[in-house]
Every structure is written in structure tokens, then in C-alpha cells.
Design a protein around this motif. Sequence first.
Motif, PDB file in Angstrom:
ATOM      1  N   HIS A 153      30.931  47.326  40.864  1.00  0.00           N
ATOM      2  CA  HIS A 153      31.094  45.808  39.782  1.00  0.00           C
ATOM      3  C   HIS A 153      32.154  45.904  39.186  1.00  0.00           C
ATOM      4  O   HIS A 153      33.489  47.182  39.204  1.00  0.00           O
ATOM      5  CB  HIS A 153      30.319  45.844  38.657  1.00  0.00           C
ATOM      6  N   PRO A 154      33.131  45.150  39.409  1.00  0.00           N
ATOM      7  CA  PRO A 154      34.711  45.081  38.444  1.00  0.00           C
ATOM      8  C   PRO A 154      34.687  45.163  36.887  1.00  0.00           C
ATOM      9  O   PRO A 154      35.398  46.651  37.219  1.00  0.00           O
ATOM     10  CB  PRO A 154      35.039  43.562  38.657  1.00  0.00           C
ATOM     11  N   VAL A 155      33.196  45.357  35.998  1.00  0.00           N
ATOM     12  CA  VAL A 155      33.654  45.895  34.983  1.00  0.00           C
ATOM     13  C   VAL A 155      33.683  47.179  34.924  1.00  0.00           C
ATOM     14  O   VAL A 155      34.138  48.320  34.489  1.00  0.00           O
ATOM     15  CB  VAL A 155      32.712  45.040  34.801  1.00  0.00           C
ATOM     16  N   MET A 156      31.963  47.441  35.700  1.00  0.00           N
ATOM     17  CA  MET A 156      32.242  49.460  35.891  1.00  0.00           C
ATOM     18  C   MET A 156      33.130  50.317  36.865  1.00  0.00           C
ATOM     19  O   MET A 156      33.644  51.330  36.098  1.00  0.00           O
ATOM     20  CB  MET A 156      30.691  49.197  36.567  1.00  0.00           C
ATOM     21  N   ALA A 157      34.265  49.722  37.373  1.00  0.00           N
ATOM     22  CA  ALA A 157      34.921  50.021  38.273  1.00  0.00           C
ATOM     23  C   ALA A 157      36.381  49.815  36.784  1.00  0.00           C
ATOM     24  O   ALA A 157      36.127  51.219  36.958  1.00  0.00           O
ATOM     25  CB  ALA A 157      35.374  48.893  39.747  1.00  0.00           C
ATOM     26  N   THR A 158      36.608  49.188  36.117  1.00  0.00           N
ATOM     27  CA  THR A 158      37.151  49.635  35.362  1.00  0.00           C
ATOM     28  C   THR A 158      37.234  50.462  34.432  1.00  0.00           C
ATOM     29  O   THR A 158      37.773  50.871  33.670  1.00  0.00           O
ATOM     30  CB  THR A 158      37.861  47.682  34.672  1.00  0.00           C
ATOM     31  N   MET A 159      35.813  50.410  34.192  1.00  0.00           N
ATOM     32  CA  MET A 159      35.440  51.091  33.131  1.00  0.00           C
ATOM     33  C   MET A 159      35.646  52.215  33.571  1.00  0.00           C
ATOM     34  O   MET A 159      36.144  53.410  33.239  1.00  0.00           O
ATOM     35  CB  MET A 159      33.936  51.388  32.511  1.00  0.00           C
ATOM     36  N   ASP A 160      34.971  53.193  34.619  1.00  0.00           N
ATOM     37  CA  ASP A 160      35.377  54.516  36.080  1.00  0.00           C
ATOM     38  C   ASP A 160      37.152  55.108  35.146  1.00  0.00           C
ATOM     39  O   ASP A 160      37.579  55.691  34.701  1.00  0.00           O
ATOM     40  CB  ASP A 160      34.963  54.657  36.914  1.00  0.00           C
ATOM     41  N   ARG A 161      38.095  53.704  35.689  1.00  0.00           N
ATOM     42  CA  ARG A 161      39.093  53.580  35.767  1.00  0.00           C
ATOM     43  C   ARG A 161      39.552  54.221  34.363  1.00  0.00           C
ATOM     44  O   ARG A 161      40.483  55.326  34.159  1.00  0.00           O
ATOM     45  CB  ARG A 161      40.221  52.394  36.171  1.00  0.00           C
ATOM     46  N   ILE A 162      39.450  53.887  33.243  1.00  0.00           N
ATOM     47  CA  ILE A 162      39.856  54.252  31.863  1.00  0.00           C
ATOM     48  C   ILE A 162      39.059  55.491  30.923  1.00  0.00           C
ATOM     49  O   ILE A 162      39.897  55.896  30.869  1.00  0.00           O
ATOM     50  CB  ILE A 162      39.683  53.298  30.998  1.00  0.00           C
ATOM     51  N   ILE A 163      37.987  55.756  31.680  1.00  0.00           N
ATOM     52  CA  ILE A 163      37.052  56.641  31.524  1.00  0.00           C
ATOM     53  C   ILE A 163      37.624  57.986  32.016  1.00  0.00           C
ATOM     54  O   ILE A 163      38.429  59.178  31.583  1.00  0.00           O
ATOM     55  CB  ILE A 163      36.173  56.958  31.768  1.00  0.00           C
ATOM     56  N   GLU A 164      38.003  57.785  33.842  1.00  0.00           N
ATOM     57  CA  GLU A 164      39.165  59.109  34.336  1.00  0.00           C
ATOM     58  C   GLU A 164      40.172  59.147  33.822  1.00  0.00           C
ATOM     59  O   GLU A 164      40.737  60.752  34.006  1.00  0.00           O
ATOM     60  CB  GLU A 164      39.281  58.801  35.552  1.00  0.00           C
ATOM     61  N   TYR A 165      41.379  57.538  33.226  1.00  0.00           N
ATOM     62  CA  TYR A 165      42.544  58.155  32.352  1.00  0.00           C
ATOM     63  C   TYR A 165      42.406  59.622  31.007  1.00  0.00           C
ATOM     64  O   TYR A 165      43.005  60.252  30.545  1.00  0.00           O
ATOM     65  CB  TYR A 165      43.118  57.588  32.353  1.00  0.00           C
ATOM     66  N   PHE A 166      41.489  59.168  30.468  1.00  0.00           N
ATOM     67  CA  PHE A 166      41.111  59.676  29.223  1.00  0.00           C
ATOM     68  C   PHE A 166      40.955  61.332  29.376  1.00  0.00           C
ATOM     69  O   PHE A 166      40.859  62.101  28.730  1.00  0.00           O
ATOM     70  CB  PHE A 166      41.017  59.088  28.115  1.00  0.00           C
ATOM     71  N   MET A 167      40.004  61.151  30.213  1.00  0.00           N
ATOM     72  CA  MET A 167      39.130  62.357  30.310  1.00  0.00           C
ATOM     73  C   MET A 167      40.238  63.407  31.076  1.00  0.00           C
ATOM     74  O   MET A 167      40.552  65.100  30.759  1.00  0.00           O
ATOM     75  CB  MET A 167      37.817  62.418  31.350  1.00  0.00           C
ATOM     76  N   LEU A 168      41.064  62.903  31.665  1.00  0.00           N
ATOM     77  CA  LEU A 168      42.399  63.545  32.254  1.00  0.00           C
ATOM     78  C   LEU A 168      43.491  64.156  30.978  1.00  0.00           C
ATOM     79  O   LEU A 168      44.452  65.118  31.782  1.00  0.00           O
ATOM     80  CB  LEU A 168      42.956  62.681  33.260  1.00  0.00           C
ATOM     81  N   GLN A 169      43.393  63.834  29.851  1.00  0.00           N
ATOM     82  CA  GLN A 169      44.277  63.818  28.578  1.00  0.00           C
ATOM     83  C   GLN A 169      42.955  64.472  28.311  1.00  0.00           C
ATOM     84  O   GLN A 169      43.982  65.015  27.213  1.00  0.00           O
ATOM     85  CB  GLN A 169      44.502  62.566  28.343  1.00  0.00           C
ATOM     86  N   ASN A 170      42.502  64.847  28.522  1.00  0.00           N
ATOM     87  CA  ASN A 170      41.479  65.903  27.683  1.00  0.00           C
ATOM     88  C   ASN A 170      40.680  65.249  26.683  1.00  0.00           C
ATOM     89  O   ASN A 170      40.132  66.499  25.510  1.00  0.00           O
ATOM     90  CB  ASN A 170      42.542  67.293  27.597  1.00  0.00           C
TER      91      ASN A 170
END
Length: 331
Positions: free
Chosen positions: A101-118
Amino acid sequence: MEEFVNRIKNECQTLADLEKIRVEIFGKKGILSEGFAKLKYIPEDEKKEFAALLNKQRDELGALIETRKSELSELEVALKMKSEAVDVTLFNEPISTGALHPVMATMDRIIEYFMLQNFSLETGPLIEDDFHNFEALNLPKYHPARDMQDTFYLNDFRLLRTHTSPVQVRTMLANKPPIRMIAPGTVFRRDMDLTHTPMFHQVEGLIVEDGDKVSFANLKSMLEQFLKHMFGDVKVRFRPSFFPFTEPSAEVDISCIFCQQEGCRVCKHTGWLEVLGCGVVDPNVFKAVGYKNVSGYAFGLGVERFAMLLHRVPDLRSLFEGDLRLMEQFK
């Protein structure tokens, strides 16, 4: 003997035909059984030769029946496969595949960014109490800002959380600084229009350090990098605002990705789009969780808002109506 050989070879076209002949030969009333029954009436000097002839006929006919049975079995399988065969080239039905779902895909993208920022990923309950949802966040009872939340209350005085900020409170109560976390999840408010739904998703972030290591300048730099990652080369501005749990507080805008700040209906001809809120954590929040001599900042964003902007969806309700014509565009 010759009669049965010819019938087995020429007349038997099915396994049922072969079984009928087998019974005529080997059955209790078959020809071989009758032949062996006659042995007791045959003179002793002829009995051995007659028995040998019966055994020879039994072996030859038995072997012939097994051979024909194998041939008919293979033929029957071949005919069945031919009758049930499907020419796959005759069909060209489209194959429908699923997608996030576009909302879940967007959330995953946000989470991935911040987890890469530790940043660590933290979660909490959907049903909260007044302390974690309001009081610990500098929203005491009868505070006018509570009216902004439009809360769903339960009969036992608990409530459906109105934001993911209670996860920040629970994380601080359970851990000592430093803290670097995000809290994605579902939240609930009594609101329904073009840009609001009763259930939506947020991602909130929190950084806490000992002493005065964290400042608004750190917050500003981090959010600018994040928004450029999500929306490309956009301008970012911070406007003074009010949130009970941060002081100073700001709302963050990006230059309109639809009109490049020339003015359009989406940005209401201002050239700017509001995307999130942020601020330096209020000392009263640290006091509620027992922190001393620390500094920190927090930010929060609506995932649906980001999904609408990224995918050019004009009505937030479209994301939850389950219309396949819309959903299939995100495969």
C-alpha cells in the motif's frame, strides 16, 4: 488356446475387455480351472503330459495378458492426457500481482532512512492512559491544547492514542540518555475530511543527550537532509509555532513540488507545503520522566501527508477506500 490369443491381441481395446477375457481363462469357472478339474479323470500315463500342457497354456496366456494390460494402460493414459490437454497459448489473461500500500511503502522508506542514520525503532500500545498520552507531554488536565487532539475515549478512562509521542515517554522511562529513536505507528483522532481520517499513521523522532549537546541547529540540519532525501531538491523553511511538548517549536514547509513556487491550488498559491512539526523538548517533559541535565529535540510527521505529496493523491480518503483502480497504479 489360439482363440484366446487372437481375442487378447485383436479384440481387447480397453482394460475392461481384457479383464473379461482374463476371467474366462483364469476365473473359478474359467477354461483353465475346468482343465485342471479334469485331471482326476485322466489316466495316470496321460496325466503328466496333460498337466504340462495346462501349465504351459497358463504361463503363456498369463504373460500375454500382462503384456496387453501394460499396452492398454499406456494407451489409456495417453488418450486421457490428450483429452485433458490445454493449449496455454489460447489464453492471455492478465496476471494480477500484489504490491505494498502506498502509505506502508512511504512509511518503510521513512523508517529505512532514519535507521541508516542510527535511529532505533520503538513501538508502543495503541490504547494508552492519560499520563503517557497527555500529562507526561506537558498537557495537564483541562489544558486547552487537548481540544486539538479530538480524542477517542474508552469506558475505563483509557483512550486511543492521538499521536505516537507516548512511545517517546515510555522509551525515556525505560532507558537512560543518550536516546536516538523513531516511533512509527497508527494513531486515532475524531476527524474526517479531504486531508484527515479517523485513523492515520505518524512517525515521530526523538534525540536526547546529556548536557547541552543538542540544539535547534542540529534539528534544523537533520530535517533539511531528510526532506531533500524524500522530495529531492526542495527549499525548506521553519516557521515559529506552538506544541505543548517542545519549546521553541516550529512547523516545517517545503517549496511546492507541484508548481515550483509559482502558486497553485495545492499550495493555496503560497508556494509552500507544510510537511511536519518539530522543536526542542520542553523541560517539563524531561521532568515527567525523571531526566536531569539533558537536552533534546523531537519531530513528528504524518505518513499519509507524505504519501499524498509523493504520489500526487488529492484526497486522503482515496488511500483507504480500497478502490483497485487507484491501488493498481502503485504496483
